[in-house]
Design an enzyme around this catalytic site. Structure first.
Site, PDB file in Angstrom:
ATOM      1  N   LYS A 189       0.866  -1.190   0.000  1.00 13.76           N
ATOM      2  CA  LYS A 189       0.000   0.000   0.000  1.00 13.76           C
ATOM      3  C   LYS A 189       0.901   1.237   0.000  1.00 13.76           C
ATOM      4  CE  LYS A 189      -3.900   1.914   2.714  1.00 13.76           C
ATOM      5  NZ  LYS A 189      -4.732   1.697   3.922  1.00 13.76           N
ATOM      6  N   SER A 203      -9.725   1.628   2.879  1.00  8.98           N
ATOM      7  CA  SER A 203      -8.851   2.422   2.038  1.00  8.98           C
ATOM      8  C   SER A 203      -7.802   1.607   1.292  1.00  8.98           C
ATOM      9  CB  SER A 203      -8.153   3.492   2.885  1.00  8.98           C
ATOM     10  OG  SER A 203      -7.285   2.892   3.833  1.00  8.98           O
ATOM     11  N   SER A 260      -9.882  -0.844   6.993  1.00  7.71           N
ATOM     12  CA  SER A 260      -9.268  -0.696   5.665  1.00  7.71           C
ATOM     13  C   SER A 260      -8.532  -1.907   5.117  1.00  7.71           C
ATOM     14  CB  SER A 260      -8.329   0.506   5.653  1.00  7.71           C
ATOM     15  OG  SER A 260      -9.085   1.674   5.500  1.00  7.71           O
TER      16      SER A 260
HETATM   17  N1  GLN Z   1     -13.339   3.979   6.453  1.00  8.21           N
HETATM   18  C1  GLN Z   1     -12.661   4.363   7.650  1.00  8.21           C
HETATM   19  C2  GLN Z   1     -12.217   5.797   7.553  1.00  8.21           C
HETATM   20  O1  GLN Z   1     -12.457   6.405   6.566  1.00  8.21           O
HETATM   21  C3  GLN Z   1     -11.500   3.458   7.930  1.00  8.21           C
HETATM   22  C4  GLN Z   1     -10.355   3.692   7.051  1.00  8.21           C
HETATM   23  C5  GLN Z   1      -9.137   2.915   7.487  1.00  8.21           C
HETATM   24  O2  GLN Z   1      -9.239   1.868   8.129  1.00  8.21           O
HETATM   25  N2  GLN Z   1      -7.971   3.459   7.170  1.00  8.21           N
HETATM   26  O3  GLN Z   1     -11.643   6.338   8.434  1.00  8.21           O
END
Ligand code: GLN
Length: 451
Positions: A58, A133, A157
């Site tokens: 990532k 994400s 994410s």
């Molecule tokens: N969807 C969640 C957020 O927008 C989690 C994202 C994540 O785990 N980085 O914060």
């Protein structure tokens, strides 16, 4: 048998052919990959089980000499002078990174649509999102561009994109994996973990990246077991709890059916299943969306146009430099989170929002600890629906509600894994399995028995 070079070359060709459409990579690094593959081939015999294995990272893991953007225009020009500990460990294990994967900007999102580099397609259905994400990592694995990828999980994410793309994704216990060199979103919640086809692959990868790191004071000094050892352990007598709140209103009935079918498989393997209540679940989304933006607003203060990343043209003075660099460098969702975070941390609001959210966090954690007094694992859906359509969720709150089954896990610091559990309307569904702190070996064992 073939060499790592042959494997790497064929995957690079696949990326070349398919990723123009999929958009799962931000940066592909063929030269570095082939050099690493050759080194792994040269070390044959004495090398470990991961030597020569291609994977992707990532684009939130700092990598020497290769851009680390965090999916943001702010860091479009940023090349870190060092490797994240996870990257260092994966290199030492002999793995071959093919590049850096697409993601929501600064890991804020649930669909990968917040990326400066454009959305990613779900390999199963090009009109669906891959989740977020870590959407690029999930899509790259699902499309067979790499056998494994690294993600990070602050509120789902790793698990939600794994579920949307039909792969396996593990969020370890907070503190199990070093956060050193991972671009920070919400430091008390962020955790890195593996995304791969199977629990067995995740077990090998977790073994390579876990462990104490003196450069991250929140990483835990605790031995790293061989996570592959327990994979085949029988499940008879396993006590499975089903959180009532994870099967309530808002859950797609077809997703529920797929998840309950998966749970029946465990019953046939000798597990017992009973409902359990996690009474504070209801407060997880509001608590998370106070705490995470608060920490983010602090972590993102460093992007000032001076030391890192984007700088506006011809600033009139220092204030103008800050303002325009940040206005140009950060996307809409990131700006929204910074505003929320600075608001809840400001004088007069701190007690009402931030402090209250921390108290709620404690209650959520206690719900899980109470449940784990009675149960070995908890099971439920990873997401209330299968992957939704690209462009479908226009207002931020409906996007935040997506995280209903993943977010509490980060607030509690416990590990969770999403395992492929069939399809609904041609789109994958994930079964989420939760365990108490440092129960990764157990989760991988339970996930493995299903596969
Ligand atoms: N969807 C969640 C957020 O927008 C989690 C994202 C994540 O785990 N980085 O914060």
């Amino acid at each position: 048998e073939f060499s790592s070079r042959e494997l790497t070359e064929s995957l690079l060709a696949r990326i070349e052919r398919h990723d123009g459409d999929l958009n799962s990579f931000i940066t592909v690094t063929p030269e570095q990959a082939l050099a690493a593959a050759d080194a792994a081939d040269g070390a044959r015999g004495e090398a470990g089980p991961l030597a020569g294995v291609p994977l992707a990272l990532k684009d939130i893991f700092c990598t020497t000499g290769v851009k680390t953007s965090a999916g943001s225009r702010m860091l479009d020009n940023f090349v870190a002078p060092y490797d994240a500990t996870v990257v260092e460990k994966l290199k030492a294990a002999g793995t071959v990174s093919l590049g850096k994967t697409n993601m929501d900007e600064f890991a804020m999102g649930s669909s990968n649509e917040n990326s400066f580099y454009g959305p990613v397609k779900n390999p199963w259905d090009g009109s669906a999102v891959p989740g977020g994400s870590s959407g690029g990592s999930a899509a790259a694995v699902a499309a067979g561009l790499v056998p494994a990828a690294m993600g990070t999980d602050t509120g789902g994410s790793i698990r939600q994109p794994a579920a949307f793309c039909g792969i396996t994704g593990l969020k370890p216990t907070y503190g199990r994996v070093s956060r050193y060199g991972i671009i920070a979103y919400a430091s008390s919640l962020d955790q890195a973990g593996p995304m791969a086809r199977t629990a067995e692959d995740c077990a090998r990868l977790l073994g390579a990246i876990a462990g104490h790191d003196p450069r991250d004071s929140t990483s835990v000094a605790r031995g790293v077991p061989d996570y592959t050892e327990e994979l085949a352990a029988p499940l008879s007598g396993l006590k499975i709890g089903l959180p009532t709140e994870y099967f309530g209103e808002g859950l797609d009935p077809d997703v529920e059916r797929a998840v309950r079918e998966a749970i029946r498989v465990y019953e046939s393997l000798g597990a017992t299943v009973r409902e359990v209540s996690l009474p504070h679940t209801h407060y997880a989304i509001p608590a998370y969306y106070v705490i995470a933006p608060a920490e983010a607003s602090s972590n993102l203060a460093r992007y000032d146009g001076v030391r890192f990343g984007h700088r506006c043209d011809a600033p009139a003075d220092l204030t103008d430099l800050y303002k325009r660099s940040r206005a140009e460098g950060f996307g809409e969702e990131v700006q929204r989170r910074i505003l929320m975070g600075t608001h809840t941390l400001s004088e007069g609001f701190f007690d009402a929002y931030y402090k209250k959210a921390q108290q709620v966090r404690r209650l959520i954690r206690q719900d899980f600890l109470d449940a784990f007094d009675e149960f070995d694992v908890l099971m439920g859906p990873a997401s209330p629906t299968p992957a939704f359509d690209l462009g479908a969720k226009k207002d931020p709150v409906s996007m935040y509600l997506q995280d209903i089954y993943t977010i509490a896990i980060n607030l509690a610091g416990i590990p969770g894994i999403s395992v492929p559990a069939g399809f609904v309307g041609g789109r994958p569904v994930g079964l989420q399995i939760l365990g108490t702190h440092f129960a990764e070996a157990r989760l991988l064992n339970v996930a493995h028995q299903f596969q």
